[in-house]
Scaffold this active site. Structure first.
Site, PDB file in Angstrom:
ATOM      1  N   THR A  78      14.062   2.622   2.010  1.00  0.00           N
ATOM      2  CA  THR A  78      14.645   3.850   2.588  1.00  0.00           C
ATOM      3  C   THR A  78      15.926   4.272   1.873  1.00  0.00           C
ATOM      4  O   THR A  78      16.687   5.068   2.389  1.00  0.00           O
ATOM      5  CB  THR A  78      14.966   3.634   4.091  1.00  0.00           C
ATOM      6  OG1 THR A  78      15.999   2.633   4.194  1.00  0.00           O
ATOM      7  CG2 THR A  78      13.751   3.186   4.871  1.00  0.00           C
ATOM      8  N   ASP A 134       0.866  -1.177   0.000  1.00  0.00           N
ATOM      9  CA  ASP A 134       0.000   0.000   0.000  1.00  0.00           C
ATOM     10  C   ASP A 134       0.914   1.241   0.000  1.00  0.00           C
ATOM     11  O   ASP A 134       1.827   1.327   0.828  1.00  0.00           O
ATOM     12  CB  ASP A 134      -0.848  -0.045   1.287  1.00  0.00           C
ATOM     13  CG  ASP A 134      -1.830   1.100   1.378  1.00  0.00           C
ATOM     14  OD1 ASP A 134      -2.890   0.893   1.965  1.00  0.00           O
ATOM     15  OD2 ASP A 134      -1.526   2.218   0.880  1.00  0.00           O
ATOM     16  N   HIS A 192      19.493  13.022  12.560  1.00  0.00           N
ATOM     17  CA  HIS A 192      19.766  12.015  11.526  1.00  0.00           C
ATOM     18  C   HIS A 192      18.425  11.405  11.093  1.00  0.00           C
ATOM     19  O   HIS A 192      17.645  10.972  11.940  1.00  0.00           O
ATOM     20  CB  HIS A 192      20.693  10.926  12.066  1.00  0.00           C
ATOM     21  CG  HIS A 192      20.805   9.754  11.143  1.00  0.00           C
ATOM     22  ND1 HIS A 192      21.242   9.887   9.844  1.00  0.00           N
ATOM     23  CD2 HIS A 192      20.490   8.442  11.289  1.00  0.00           C
ATOM     24  CE1 HIS A 192      21.200   8.713   9.243  1.00  0.00           C
ATOM     25  NE2 HIS A 192      20.754   7.814  10.094  1.00  0.00           N
ATOM     26  N   SER A 247      17.417  -1.847  14.898  1.00  0.00           N
ATOM     27  CA  SER A 247      18.181  -0.617  14.624  1.00  0.00           C
ATOM     28  C   SER A 247      17.397   0.612  15.090  1.00  0.00           C
ATOM     29  O   SER A 247      17.976   1.601  15.544  1.00  0.00           O
ATOM     30  CB  SER A 247      18.536  -0.518  13.140  1.00  0.00           C
ATOM     31  OG  SER A 247      17.417  -0.142  12.362  1.00  0.00           O
ATOM     32  N   GLU A 294      30.233   5.442   4.179  1.00  0.00           N
ATOM     33  CA  GLU A 294      30.197   4.020   4.510  1.00  0.00           C
ATOM     34  C   GLU A 294      30.010   3.208   3.234  1.00  0.00           C
ATOM     35  O   GLU A 294      29.582   2.073   3.265  1.00  0.00           O
ATOM     36  CB  GLU A 294      29.142   3.713   5.572  1.00  0.00           C
ATOM     37  CG  GLU A 294      27.782   4.302   5.347  1.00  0.00           C
ATOM     38  CD  GLU A 294      26.895   4.146   6.579  1.00  0.00           C
ATOM     39  OE1 GLU A 294      26.663   3.015   6.997  1.00  0.00           O
ATOM     40  OE2 GLU A 294      26.433   5.175   7.108  1.00  0.00           O
ATOM     41  N   LYS A 328       9.266   9.303  15.664  1.00  0.00           N
ATOM     42  CA  LYS A 328       9.300   8.515  16.906  1.00  0.00           C
ATOM     43  C   LYS A 328      10.254   9.151  17.918  1.00  0.00           C
ATOM     44  O   LYS A 328       9.971   9.207  19.118  1.00  0.00           O
ATOM     45  CB  LYS A 328       9.770   7.081  16.609  1.00  0.00           C
ATOM     46  CG  LYS A 328       8.740   6.232  15.896  1.00  0.00           C
ATOM     47  CD  LYS A 328       9.292   4.822  15.682  1.00  0.00           C
ATOM     48  CE  LYS A 328       8.536   4.052  14.621  1.00  0.00           C
ATOM     49  NZ  LYS A 328       7.132   3.843  14.865  1.00  0.00           N
ATOM     50  N   CYS A 330      26.617   6.422   9.911  1.00  0.00           N
ATOM     51  CA  CYS A 330      26.140   7.744   9.497  1.00  0.00           C
ATOM     52  C   CYS A 330      26.677   8.889  10.344  1.00  0.00           C
ATOM     53  O   CYS A 330      26.557  10.054   9.950  1.00  0.00           O
ATOM     54  CB  CYS A 330      24.616   7.791   9.530  1.00  0.00           C
ATOM     55  SG  CYS A 330      23.830   6.538   8.530  1.00  0.00           S
ATOM     56  N   SER A 365      24.767   3.774  13.090  1.00  0.00           N
ATOM     57  CA  SER A 365      24.541   2.427  13.611  1.00  0.00           C
ATOM     58  C   SER A 365      25.843   1.841  14.105  1.00  0.00           C
ATOM     59  O   SER A 365      26.928   2.226  13.683  1.00  0.00           O
ATOM     60  CB  SER A 365      23.986   1.535  12.505  1.00  0.00           C
ATOM     61  OG  SER A 365      22.631   1.815  12.302  1.00  0.00           O
ATOM     62  N   ASN A 369      17.460   8.121   2.542  1.00  0.00           N
ATOM     63  CA  ASN A 369      18.590   8.165   3.485  1.00  0.00           C
ATOM     64  C   ASN A 369      19.899   8.393   2.727  1.00  0.00           C
ATOM     65  O   ASN A 369      20.185   7.658   1.776  1.00  0.00           O
ATOM     66  CB  ASN A 369      18.656   6.829   4.249  1.00  0.00           C
ATOM     67  CG  ASN A 369      19.613   6.881   5.436  1.00  0.00           C
ATOM     68  OD1 ASN A 369      20.285   7.887   5.659  1.00  0.00           O
ATOM     69  ND2 ASN A 369      19.666   5.807   6.197  1.00  0.00           N
TER      70      ASN A 369
HETATM   71  P1  HMG Z   1       9.102  -2.735   7.346  1.00  0.00           P
HETATM   72  O1  HMG Z   1       9.001  -3.864   8.300  1.00  0.00           O
HETATM   73  O2  HMG Z   1       9.084  -3.072   5.905  1.00  0.00           O
HETATM   74  O3  HMG Z   1       7.989  -1.651   7.561  1.00  0.00           O
HETATM   75  O4  HMG Z   1      10.482  -1.984   7.653  1.00  0.00           O
HETATM   76  P2  HMG Z   1       6.779  -1.663   8.614  1.00  0.00           P
HETATM   77  O5  HMG Z   1       5.853  -2.767   8.290  1.00  0.00           O
HETATM   78  O6  HMG Z   1       7.331  -1.565  10.024  1.00  0.00           O
HETATM   79  O7  HMG Z   1       6.075  -0.299   8.217  1.00  0.00           O
HETATM   80  C1  HMG Z   1       6.741   0.924   8.422  1.00  0.00           C
HETATM   81  C2  HMG Z   1       5.742   1.904   9.054  1.00  0.00           C
HETATM   82  O8  HMG Z   1       4.678   2.127   8.116  1.00  0.00           O
HETATM   83  C3  HMG Z   1       5.080   1.380  10.325  1.00  0.00           C
HETATM   84  O9  HMG Z   1       4.887   2.506  11.163  1.00  0.00           O
HETATM   85  C4  HMG Z   1       3.752   0.861   9.821  1.00  0.00           C
HETATM   86  O10 HMG Z   1       2.716   0.841  10.823  1.00  0.00           O
HETATM   87  C5  HMG Z   1       3.440   1.891   8.748  1.00  0.00           C
HETATM   88  P3  HMG Z   1       5.123   2.388  12.757  1.00  0.00           P
HETATM   89  O11 HMG Z   1       4.163   1.348  13.230  1.00  0.00           O
HETATM   90  O12 HMG Z   1       6.551   1.945  12.931  1.00  0.00           O
HETATM   91  O13 HMG Z   1       4.860   3.754  13.260  1.00  0.00           O
HETATM   92  N1  HMG Z   1       2.518   1.397   7.713  1.00  0.00           N
HETATM   93  C6  HMG Z   1       1.511   2.146   7.193  1.00  0.00           C
HETATM   94  N2  HMG Z   1       1.087   3.395   7.470  1.00  0.00           N
HETATM   95  C7  HMG Z   1       0.027   3.888   6.742  1.00  0.00           C
HETATM   96  N3  HMG Z   1      -0.607   3.165   5.784  1.00  0.00           N
HETATM   97  C8  HMG Z   1      -0.199   1.913   5.495  1.00  0.00           C
HETATM   98  C9  HMG Z   1       0.893   1.340   6.211  1.00  0.00           C
HETATM   99  N4  HMG Z   1       1.536   0.161   6.171  1.00  0.00           N
HETATM  100  C10 HMG Z   1       2.536   0.202   7.095  1.00  0.00           C
HETATM  101  N5  HMG Z   1      -0.840   1.217   4.536  1.00  0.00           N
HETATM  102  C11 HMG Z   1      12.169  -0.583   8.508  1.00  0.00           C
HETATM  103  C12 HMG Z   1      10.673  -0.714   8.202  1.00  0.00           C
HETATM  104  C13 HMG Z   1      12.459   0.824   8.964  1.00  0.00           C
HETATM  105  C14 HMG Z   1      12.538  -1.576   9.610  1.00  0.00           C
HETATM  106  C15 HMG Z   1      12.977  -0.915   7.220  1.00  0.00           C
HETATM  107  O14 HMG Z   1      12.697   0.022   6.216  1.00  0.00           O
HETATM  108  C16 HMG Z   1      14.466  -0.980   7.433  1.00  0.00           C
HETATM  109  O15 HMG Z   1      15.025  -2.015   7.814  1.00  0.00           O
HETATM  110  N6  HMG Z   1      15.194   0.164   7.160  1.00  0.00           N
HETATM  111  C17 HMG Z   1      16.660   0.210   7.285  1.00  0.00           C
HETATM  112  C18 HMG Z   1      17.107   0.395   8.721  1.00  0.00           C
HETATM  113  C19 HMG Z   1      16.775   1.778   9.233  1.00  0.00           C
HETATM  114  O16 HMG Z   1      16.551   2.712   8.499  1.00  0.00           O
HETATM  115  N7  HMG Z   1      16.826   1.941  10.575  1.00  0.00           N
HETATM  116  C20 HMG Z   1      16.591   3.213  11.207  1.00  0.00           C
HETATM  117  C21 HMG Z   1      17.377   3.394  12.506  1.00  0.00           C
HETATM  118  S1  HMG Z   1      19.089   2.972  12.322  1.00  0.00           S
HETATM  119  C22 HMG Z   1      19.793   4.337  11.484  1.00  0.00           C
HETATM  120  O17 HMG Z   1      19.204   5.359  11.386  1.00  0.00           O
HETATM  121  C23 HMG Z   1      21.157   4.131  10.910  1.00  0.00           C
HETATM  122  C24 HMG Z   1      21.231   4.013   9.395  1.00  0.00           C
HETATM  123  O18 HMG Z   1      21.050   5.279   8.801  1.00  0.00           O
HETATM  124  C25 HMG Z   1      22.551   3.403   8.977  1.00  0.00           C
HETATM  125  C26 HMG Z   1      23.842   4.009   9.502  1.00  0.00           C
HETATM  126  O19 HMG Z   1      23.953   4.580  10.551  1.00  0.00           O
HETATM  127  O20 HMG Z   1      24.817   3.768   8.797  1.00  0.00           O
HETATM  128  C27 HMG Z   1      20.152   3.108   8.829  1.00  0.00           C
END
Ligand code: HMG
Length: 447
Positions: free
Chosen positions: A165, A33, A246, A213, A85, A255, A122, A366, A330
């Site tokens: 992302t 969706d 970030h 993460s 990175e 959040k 990052c 991370s 990102n």
């Molecule tokens: P996911 O499991 O595919 O997504 O992965 P989800 O099912 O959790 O959905 C995401 C959000 O959309 C949720 O919101 C859902 O409810 C909502 P939340 O409940 O969390 O508030 N949602 C909807 N909303 C409206 N209408 C809909 C609908 N469907 C779902 N129809 C995840 C999400 C972020 C885990 C994934 O994208 C991922 O693994 N990303 C990479 C890791 C990441 O970005 N982590 C962030 C923190 S770590 C960081 O920032 C460091 C980094 O930059 C790296 C570095 O430092 O080098 C990543």
């Protein structure tokens, strides 16, 4: 040691020249969706590199524009640090490649400049700014400025949840005395721990435990906030105009925003004013066990999020910092620096007089480490922000179809041989120009 202000004198951004539309193109192909992207993650598009772009070309193009705009020659720059990175060499730093590119277009060379590469996911972009700041403060700079380039191709493996992302781009920053954009302060807070949530052990695409993460991001940010307050004093929400954090995706900052607000309003006039509607914040001493305390804290946070007071603060202080991220995804090391630009651009657009305002900047990498510090907006900020052409860059991106996206992803996977043609024509920029005899990457400036 110098007493004059030190900070970011100028910023330039180079966005990858391709665009993947998340709700229109990616979501249907993945059977998702579109609301998951636009409302859940808060993302509309990812910027991706064309086949002739990489971390060197994007970084060099941003640095080239910055040096031209500021009327700099290589002799004015005493240090070049690259944060990334996405590096492709364990020995030769990306800064040498970027210096080599810049030497193709400027008179003189960077032989006198100390060059390096910073790694801590990052947060490395902010760490490179620290290194430059310390170098200037120590008086070792001989009147010269430092060039810091944060550049990444933040691609995930196909079908990894992180694919939603992705992004690619570079931010070049000039760190100098008497800065035009923001002055940096000496107080910093850290939250740092050995975590296994996102890593790239000798591999191109990251291994990610996405949900974990997010928890680690929040935990380290909280530690950094507490550590900052131990040196900078308690923070009140009205102490700063913007909170660039970030931004791996805007939903993450949403959040973090409410947790930060809860923390900085504890024991303040704001907590007292909100008490009639949602009560006071739970205190651990009032509970027999941790579980009950955490439940009560969760309930309070949910109620806080719905208050007008919180929403107004979020809309004024945090939301403007997310505008660019929504359109580019990102950028890893560049992400918090894109958030700063985004917030300041929104103030410029609104005609606000921001000189003297303070920013609470939260960087994160991370693995994991958060850093928090305060910056003060300088008199020249508006001219700096007005000089950016990021809006034009984003509007000019080539809009990929899903099959084209699949080809581009493969073209940036070092393990795969592809003959993908470029989608855009290079114009006044550095491009990847093939491989040299020792396996080095070669670059050329296209007029
Ligand atoms: P996911 O499991 O595919 O997504 O992965 P989800 O099912 O959790 O959905 C995401 C959000 O959309 C949720 O919101 C859902 O409810 C909502 P939340 O409940 O969390 O508030 N949602 C909807 N909303 C409206 N209408 C809909 C609908 N469907 C779902 N129809 C995840 C999400 C972020 C885990 C994934 O994208 C991922 O693994 N990303 C990479 C890791 C990441 O970005 N982590 C962030 C923190 S770590 C960081 O920032 C460091 C980094 O930059 C790296 C570095 O430092 O080098 C990543």
């Amino acid at each position: 040691m110098t007493d004059t202000a030190v900070g970011i004198d100028a910023i330039e951004i180079h966005a990858g020249k391709l665009k993947l539309d998340l709700p229109e193109t990616f979501a249907p192909a993945m059977g998702d969706d579109p609301g998951k992207y636009t409302e859940g993650l808060g993302l509309y598009a990812s910027s991706l590199p064309d086949t002739y772009e990489d971390i060197v070309t994007m970084g060099a193009n941003a640095a080239h524009r910055l040096m031209e705009r500021k009327g700099l020659e290589p002799a004015h720059v005493g240090r070049i640090d690259v944060a990334t990175e996405s590096a492709f060499d364990h020995s030769k730093p990306v800064s040498t490649y970027i210096a080599g590119c810049l030497e193709q277009v400027f008179d003189g060379d960077f032989h006198h400049a100390n060059k390096g590469e910073r790694k801590f996911a990052c947060v490395a972009g902010t760490q490179s700014i620290d290194d430059a700041y310390n170098w200037i403060r120590a008086g070792r700079h001989r009147g010269r400025a430092a060039l810091v380039v944060a550049t990444d191709t933040a691609l995930y493996a196909r079908d990894d949840p992180g694919e939603a992302t992705q992004g690619a781009g570079a931010v070049a920053m000039l760190i100098d005395e008497d800065p035009d954009l923001v002055e940096l302060s000496t107080e910093q807070g850290y939250g740092s721990a050995d975590e296994t949530d996102f890593l790239k052990p000798q591999q191109q695409f990251p291994s990610v435990d996405g949900k974990r993460s997010m928890a680690v991001y929040l935990a380290r940010m909280r530690e950094a906030l507490v550590d900052y307050e131990s040196v900078g004093g308690n923070i009140h929400p009205e102490d700063f105009r913007l909170g660039p954090f970030h931004t791996p995706f805007p939903g993450m900052v949403r959040k973090a925003g409410v947790l930060a607000y809860r923390h900085i309003t504890r024991d303040t006039d704001i907590e007292a004013e909100l008490a009639d509607g949602i009560g006071r914040q739970p205190r651990p001493e009032a509970f027999d066990d941790d579980g009950a305390y955490m439940d009560a804290l969760g309930e309070y946070t949910d109620a806080l999020k719905e208050t007008d007071r919180y929403r107004e603060w979020y809309d004024d202080t945090i939301d403007p910092t997310l505008d660019l991220s929504r359109e580019v995804g990102n950028w890893y090391t560049g992400s918090v620096h894109v958030a700063r630009v985004s917030g300041l651009a929104a103030l410029a657009e609104a005609g606000e007089a921001a000189a003297g305002e303070r920013l609470l900047v939260g960087s994160y990498g991370s693995g994991a480490q958060a850093e928090i510090h305060v910056e003060t907006v300088q008199d020249g900020w508006l001219e700096e922000i007005d000089a950016l052409n990021v809006g034009y860059q984003l509007a000019s991106r080539y809009d990929l179809s899903f099959p084209e996206y699949e080809d581009v992803h493969d073209a940036h996977n070092f393990d795969e041989e592809t003959g993908v043609e470029e989608f855009t024509a290079p114009d006044g920029e550095f491009v990847f120009d093939g491989w040299g005899r020792m396996g080095e990457r070669k670059y050329r400036y296209v007029e």
